[in-house]
Write a protein that holds these residues in place. Structure first.
Motif, PDB file in Angstrom:
ATOM      1  N   LEU A  21       4.118   5.842  -6.363  1.00  0.00           N
ATOM      2  CA  LEU A  21       2.821   6.323  -5.895  1.00  0.00           C
ATOM      3  C   LEU A  21       1.889   5.160  -5.545  1.00  0.00           C
ATOM      4  O   LEU A  21       1.196   5.205  -4.515  1.00  0.00           O
ATOM      5  N   MET A  22       1.855   4.130  -6.361  1.00  0.00           N
ATOM      6  CA  MET A  22       1.020   2.967  -6.070  1.00  0.00           C
ATOM      7  C   MET A  22       1.481   2.258  -4.795  1.00  0.00           C
ATOM      8  O   MET A  22       0.662   1.842  -3.975  1.00  0.00           O
ATOM      9  N   THR A  23       2.777   2.135  -4.618  1.00  0.00           N
ATOM     10  CA  THR A  23       3.311   1.501  -3.405  1.00  0.00           C
ATOM     11  C   THR A  23       2.937   2.309  -2.167  1.00  0.00           C
ATOM     12  O   THR A  23       2.534   1.751  -1.146  1.00  0.00           O
ATOM     13  N   ALA A  24       3.049   3.624  -2.266  1.00  0.00           N
ATOM     14  CA  ALA A  24       2.668   4.488  -1.143  1.00  0.00           C
ATOM     15  C   ALA A  24       1.169   4.360  -0.846  1.00  0.00           C
ATOM     16  O   ALA A  24       0.756   4.310   0.322  1.00  0.00           O
ATOM     17  N   GLY A  25       0.344   4.292  -1.880  1.00  0.00           N
ATOM     18  CA  GLY A  25      -1.098   4.135  -1.684  1.00  0.00           C
ATOM     19  C   GLY A  25      -1.439   2.837  -0.983  1.00  0.00           C
ATOM     20  O   GLY A  25      -2.251   2.811  -0.053  1.00  0.00           O
ATOM     21  N   PHE A  26      -0.818   1.746  -1.423  1.00  0.00           N
ATOM     22  CA  PHE A  26      -1.070   0.463  -0.770  1.00  0.00           C
ATOM     23  C   PHE A  26      -0.550   0.470   0.676  1.00  0.00           C
ATOM     24  O   PHE A  26      -1.166  -0.133   1.558  1.00  0.00           O
ATOM     25  N   ALA A  27       0.557   1.146   0.930  1.00  0.00           N
ATOM     26  CA  ALA A  27       1.079   1.247   2.290  1.00  0.00           C
ATOM     27  C   ALA A  27       0.092   1.982   3.192  1.00  0.00           C
ATOM     28  O   ALA A  27      -0.124   1.585   4.350  1.00  0.00           O
ATOM     29  N   VAL A  28      -0.523   3.030   2.684  1.00  0.00           N
ATOM     30  CA  VAL A  28      -1.519   3.771   3.467  1.00  0.00           C
ATOM     31  C   VAL A  28      -2.732   2.891   3.759  1.00  0.00           C
ATOM     32  O   VAL A  28      -3.242   2.869   4.887  1.00  0.00           O
ATOM     33  N   VAL A  29      -3.206   2.148   2.757  1.00  0.00           N
ATOM     34  CA  VAL A  29      -4.356   1.260   2.967  1.00  0.00           C
ATOM     35  C   VAL A  29      -4.029   0.201   4.014  1.00  0.00           C
ATOM     36  O   VAL A  29      -4.834  -0.074   4.921  1.00  0.00           O
ATOM     37  N   ILE A  30      -2.859  -0.387   3.914  1.00  0.00           N
ATOM     38  CA  ILE A  30      -2.453  -1.408   4.885  1.00  0.00           C
ATOM     39  C   ILE A  30      -2.356  -0.803   6.285  1.00  0.00           C
ATOM     40  O   ILE A  30      -2.793  -1.414   7.270  1.00  0.00           O
ATOM     41  N   ALA A  31      -1.816   0.412   6.392  1.00  0.00           N
ATOM     42  CA  ALA A  31      -1.711   1.071   7.695  1.00  0.00           C
ATOM     43  C   ALA A  31      -3.090   1.360   8.285  1.00  0.00           C
ATOM     44  O   ALA A  31      -3.310   1.178   9.489  1.00  0.00           O
ATOM     45  N   VAL A  32      -4.027   1.789   7.456  1.00  0.00           N
ATOM     46  CA  VAL A  32      -5.379   2.071   7.943  1.00  0.00           C
ATOM     47  C   VAL A  32      -6.054   0.795   8.429  1.00  0.00           C
ATOM     48  O   VAL A  32      -6.651   0.754   9.509  1.00  0.00           O
TER      49      VAL A  32
END
Length: 174
Positions: A21-32
């Motif tokens: 979940l943390m990895t997915a959250g950071f991936a979303v932030v990086i994508a944004v």
């Protein structure tokens, strides 16, 4: 012998799902950030209007001001309600949730309540910001009424369960 998730939790400190979940959250932030481009987060003309500045201020304001404040209020509510609460249904969450909802909606309604941007709001909608405070108060009252109704239902259900004979109890007939 311990299982793989238990061994992982011992090394990592939490369940593997947490890491996912943390990895997915950071991936979303990086994508944004990559989509918006970092330059769009900064306004060189007036630095205080930059998204990055407001984000940092929001983090600091929450962690240093808001969290200790609402943690203290929560502890005080817990102490005060625990002394008076004699039922098996704790009242704390039925008060805490409406209070949190009222506080969050207050933050959302605050610009309208203090009539910030009144001319722009009037030009965009053709309405004034006068009813914002009244609407927020009605919404807050609705939150607490819903909390009281939910507590009442839980209290009645608990009382009915307490009155029913338990399995194995001897029933007497007259």
């Amino acid at each position: 012998m311990s299982s793989a998730p238990a061994g992982f939790a011992k090394v990592y400190g939490s369940h593997p799902f947490h890491l996912l979940l943390m990895t997915a959250g950071f991936a979303v932030v990086i994508a944004v950030v990559a989509t918006m481009k970092p330059a769009s987060l900064w306004n060189p003309a007036s630095w205080w209007q930059s998204i990055a500045v407001w984000f940092v201020v929001a983090i600091i304001a929450h962690d240093l001001l808001a969290f200790p404040l609402y943690a203290l209020v929560g502890r005080l509510m817990e102490r005060g309600l625990r002394r008076r609460d004699t039922s098996r249904v704790p009242v704390l969450n039925y008060v805490r949730l409406p209070a949190m909802a009222a506080a969050l909606t207050f933050l959302l309604f605050l610009p309208g309540i203090i009539e910030q941007g009144g001319p722009a709001y009037l030009a965009a909608t053709g309405q004034t910001q006068e009813p914002f405070l009244t609407r927020w108060l009605w919404l807050t009252a609705g939150f607490f009424i819903a909390g009281a109704a939910a507590y009442s239902v839980a209290f009645v259900i608990d009382r009915r369960r307490g009155q029913q004979p338990k399995a194995g109890d001897a029933q007497t007939t007259a």
